[in-house]
Design a protein around this motif. Structure first.
Motif, PDB file in Angstrom:
ATOM      1  N   GLU A   1      -1.251   3.418  14.596  1.00  0.00           N
ATOM      2  CA  GLU A   1      -2.482   2.637  14.445  1.00  0.00           C
ATOM      3  C   GLU A   1      -2.438   1.298  15.167  1.00  0.00           C
ATOM      4  N   ASN A   2      -1.227   0.782  15.445  1.00  0.00           N
ATOM      5  CA  ASN A   2      -1.101  -0.483  16.161  1.00  0.00           C
ATOM      6  C   ASN A   2      -0.924  -0.189  17.648  1.00  0.00           C
ATOM      7  N   SER A   3      -1.987  -0.405  18.405  1.00  0.00           N
ATOM      8  CA  SER A   3      -2.031   0.035  19.802  1.00  0.00           C
ATOM      9  C   SER A   3      -0.996  -0.639  20.695  1.00  0.00           C
ATOM     10  N   ARG A   4      -0.421  -1.738  20.245  1.00  0.00           N
ATOM     11  CA  ARG A   4       0.562  -2.422  21.096  1.00  0.00           C
ATOM     12  C   ARG A   4       1.786  -1.552  21.360  1.00  0.00           C
ATOM     13  N   TYR A   5       2.085  -0.626  20.449  1.00  0.00           N
ATOM     14  CA  TYR A   5       3.241   0.254  20.666  1.00  0.00           C
ATOM     15  C   TYR A   5       2.950   1.288  21.748  1.00  0.00           C
ATOM     16  N   ALA A   6       1.748   1.808  21.746  1.00  0.00           N
ATOM     17  CA  ALA A   6       1.349   2.735  22.816  1.00  0.00           C
ATOM     18  C   ALA A   6       1.322   2.013  24.155  1.00  0.00           C
ATOM     19  N   ARG A   7       0.798   0.787  24.159  1.00  0.00           N
ATOM     20  CA  ARG A   7       0.735   0.018  25.402  1.00  0.00           C
ATOM     21  C   ARG A   7       2.126  -0.292  25.949  1.00  0.00           C
ATOM     22  N   ALA A   8       3.090  -0.437  25.060  1.00  0.00           N
ATOM     23  CA  ALA A   8       4.464  -0.724  25.477  1.00  0.00           C
ATOM     24  C   ALA A   8       5.191   0.527  25.966  1.00  0.00           C
ATOM     25  N   GLY A   9       4.529   1.690  25.848  1.00  0.00           N
ATOM     26  CA  GLY A   9       5.126   2.931  26.325  1.00  0.00           C
ATOM     27  C   GLY A   9       5.935   3.684  25.298  1.00  0.00           C
ATOM     28  N   PHE A  10       5.819   3.291  24.031  1.00  0.00           N
ATOM     29  CA  PHE A  10       6.637   3.915  22.984  1.00  0.00           C
ATOM     30  C   PHE A  10       6.419   5.419  22.902  1.00  0.00           C
ATOM     31  N   PHE A  11       5.167   5.846  22.836  1.00  0.00           N
ATOM     32  CA  PHE A  11       4.894   7.271  22.639  1.00  0.00           C
ATOM     33  C   PHE A  11       5.176   8.097  23.894  1.00  0.00           C
ATOM     34  N   GLU A  12       5.052   7.483  25.057  1.00  0.00           N
ATOM     35  CA  GLU A  12       5.436   8.183  26.281  1.00  0.00           C
ATOM     36  C   GLU A  12       6.932   8.459  26.283  1.00  0.00           C
ATOM     37  N   CYS A  13       7.703   7.490  25.836  1.00  0.00           N
ATOM     38  CA  CYS A  13       9.154   7.676  25.727  1.00  0.00           C
ATOM     39  C   CYS A  13       9.483   8.753  24.691  1.00  0.00           C
ATOM     40  N   CYS A  14       8.740   8.766  23.597  1.00  0.00           N
ATOM     41  CA  CYS A  14       8.973   9.782  22.565  1.00  0.00           C
ATOM     42  C   CYS A  14       8.718  11.180  23.119  1.00  0.00           C
ATOM     43  N   LYS A  15       7.679  11.321  23.927  1.00  0.00           N
ATOM     44  CA  LYS A  15       7.379  12.632  24.512  1.00  0.00           C
ATOM     45  C   LYS A  15       8.525  13.121  25.390  1.00  0.00           C
ATOM     46  N   ARG A  16       9.210  12.184  26.049  1.00  0.00           N
ATOM     47  CA  ARG A  16      10.326  12.537  26.930  1.00  0.00           C
ATOM     48  C   ARG A  16      11.646  12.633  26.170  1.00  0.00           C
ATOM     49  N   LEU A  17      11.613  12.439  24.866  1.00  0.00           N
ATOM     50  CA  LEU A  17      12.823  12.398  24.023  1.00  0.00           C
ATOM     51  C   LEU A  17      13.770  11.303  24.497  1.00  0.00           C
ATOM     52  N   ASP A  18      13.189  10.209  24.968  1.00  0.00           N
ATOM     53  CA  ASP A  18      13.947   9.073  25.486  1.00  0.00           C
ATOM     54  C   ASP A  18      14.072   8.025  24.387  1.00  0.00           C
ATOM     55  N   TYR A  19      15.119   8.154  23.571  1.00  0.00           N
ATOM     56  CA  TYR A  19      15.257   7.243  22.431  1.00  0.00           C
ATOM     57  C   TYR A  19      15.556   5.809  22.881  1.00  0.00           C
ATOM     58  N   ALA A  20      16.298   5.638  23.971  1.00  0.00           N
ATOM     59  CA  ALA A  20      16.604   4.287  24.453  1.00  0.00           C
ATOM     60  C   ALA A  20      15.330   3.597  24.930  1.00  0.00           C
ATOM     61  N   GLY A  21      14.504   4.325  25.673  1.00  0.00           N
ATOM     62  CA  GLY A  21      13.239   3.764  26.115  1.00  0.00           C
ATOM     63  C   GLY A  21      12.324   3.442  24.951  1.00  0.00           C
ATOM     64  N   ALA A  22      12.313   4.329  23.942  1.00  0.00           N
ATOM     65  CA  ALA A  22      11.485   4.100  22.752  1.00  0.00           C
ATOM     66  C   ALA A  22      11.945   2.856  22.002  1.00  0.00           C
ATOM     67  N   ALA A  23      13.261   2.668  21.898  1.00  0.00           N
ATOM     68  CA  ALA A  23      13.807   1.492  21.220  1.00  0.00           C
ATOM     69  C   ALA A  23      13.423   0.218  21.958  1.00  0.00           C
ATOM     70  N   ASN A  24      13.504   0.255  23.281  1.00  0.00           N
ATOM     71  CA  ASN A  24      13.116  -0.908  24.077  1.00  0.00           C
ATOM     72  C   ASN A  24      11.623  -1.199  23.943  1.00  0.00           C
ATOM     73  N   ALA A  25      10.814  -0.141  23.854  1.00  0.00           N
ATOM     74  CA  ALA A  25       9.375  -0.319  23.689  1.00  0.00           C
ATOM     75  C   ALA A  25       9.056  -0.975  22.346  1.00  0.00           C
ATOM     76  N   LEU A  26       9.780  -0.606  21.304  1.00  0.00           N
ATOM     77  CA  LEU A  26       9.584  -1.231  19.991  1.00  0.00           C
ATOM     78  C   LEU A  26       9.868  -2.727  20.068  1.00  0.00           C
ATOM     79  N   GLN A  27      10.969  -3.067  20.739  1.00  0.00           N
ATOM     80  CA  GLN A  27      11.310  -4.485  20.857  1.00  0.00           C
ATOM     81  C   GLN A  27      10.278  -5.217  21.709  1.00  0.00           C
ATOM     82  N   LYS A  28       9.867  -4.601  22.796  1.00  0.00           N
ATOM     83  CA  LYS A  28       8.873  -5.200  23.689  1.00  0.00           C
ATOM     84  C   LYS A  28       7.554  -5.455  22.957  1.00  0.00           C
TER      85      LYS A  28
END
Length: 207
Positions: free
Chosen positions: A98-125
């Motif tokens: 629901e908080n669009s800033r996570y999608a904008r940071a690329g979090f869900f794109e990283c999740c689709k790729r099973l890229d946990y490191a990228g997802a973690a960085n997106a959360l911090q970003k």
């Protein structure tokens, strides 16, 4: 389940099925869910109000630390309350969605790729936490505990939930009841294991 004493293995066993099932519904990596829950709740030892992820809101007031202007400070803030850890996991994914800033940071794109490191960085970003080493800590927990295998498990095609429950209710349940009436503990254990394997294959929590 509020603050309790348990080992890391017990904590992982308690929430891993929920994390996998939630990934299949929300797309949030199970590895990220587990790592955040472990980090934010000290492996289940500090989760007032069943809040595994430190999500702020109404319900309770807690003392917490935040990294502000280059230093750690102690503050009091409001946090959400849940009936169970499962509810906390579901709300965590809803919060990220629901908080669009996570999608904008690329979090869900990283999740689709099973890229946990990228997802973690997106959360911090996106500002999930003020800790400047938050992504590094999440990645370390995931790699130290092999959580990425749960992402692959959740991404595999799964058995239809309705089919699984039909088999459990039509055949396994009655067989378990018959074994229970006969006092056959080995048969009961086998039927329980079989039912849980079907639940696991269909993305449902174990019982």
């Amino acid at each position: 389940m509020a603050a309790v004493q348990m080992t890391r293995d017990e904590f992982i066993a308690a929430i891993a099925p929920y994390a996998v099932a939630d990934m299949r519904n929300s797309g949030v990596l199970a590895s990220i869910t587990l790592a955040q829950a472990a980090l934010e709740s000290a492996w289940g030892r500090s989760a007032p109000g069943n809040n595994l992820f430190g999500i702020k809101g109404a319900g309770q007031t807690q003392t917490t630390k935040e990294f502000v202007s280059g230093q750690w400070i102690t503050i009091q803030d409001g946090f959400r309350v849940y009936e169970s850890w499962e509810g906390s996991i579901r709300d965590h994914s809803r919060f990220l969605t629901e908080n669009s800033r996570y999608a904008r940071a690329g979090f869900f794109e990283c999740c689709k790729r099973l890229d946990y490191a990228g997802a973690a960085n997106a959360l911090q970003k996106a500002g999930y936490a003020t800790d400047p080493t938050y992504a590094q800590k999440l990645t370390g927990i995931i790699e130290a505990n092999g959580f990425s295998k749960l992402d692959k498990e959740a991404a595999e095609p799964m058995l239809d939930k309705g089919v699984a429950n039909t088999v459990i209710e039509t055949w396994i349940g009655p067989a378990w009841k018959k074994a229970n009436e006969a006092g056959n503990e080995d048969e009961k254990k086998y039927m329980n294991w079989l039912a849980n394997e079907l639940r696991k294959a269909s993305g449902q929590p174990l019982q």
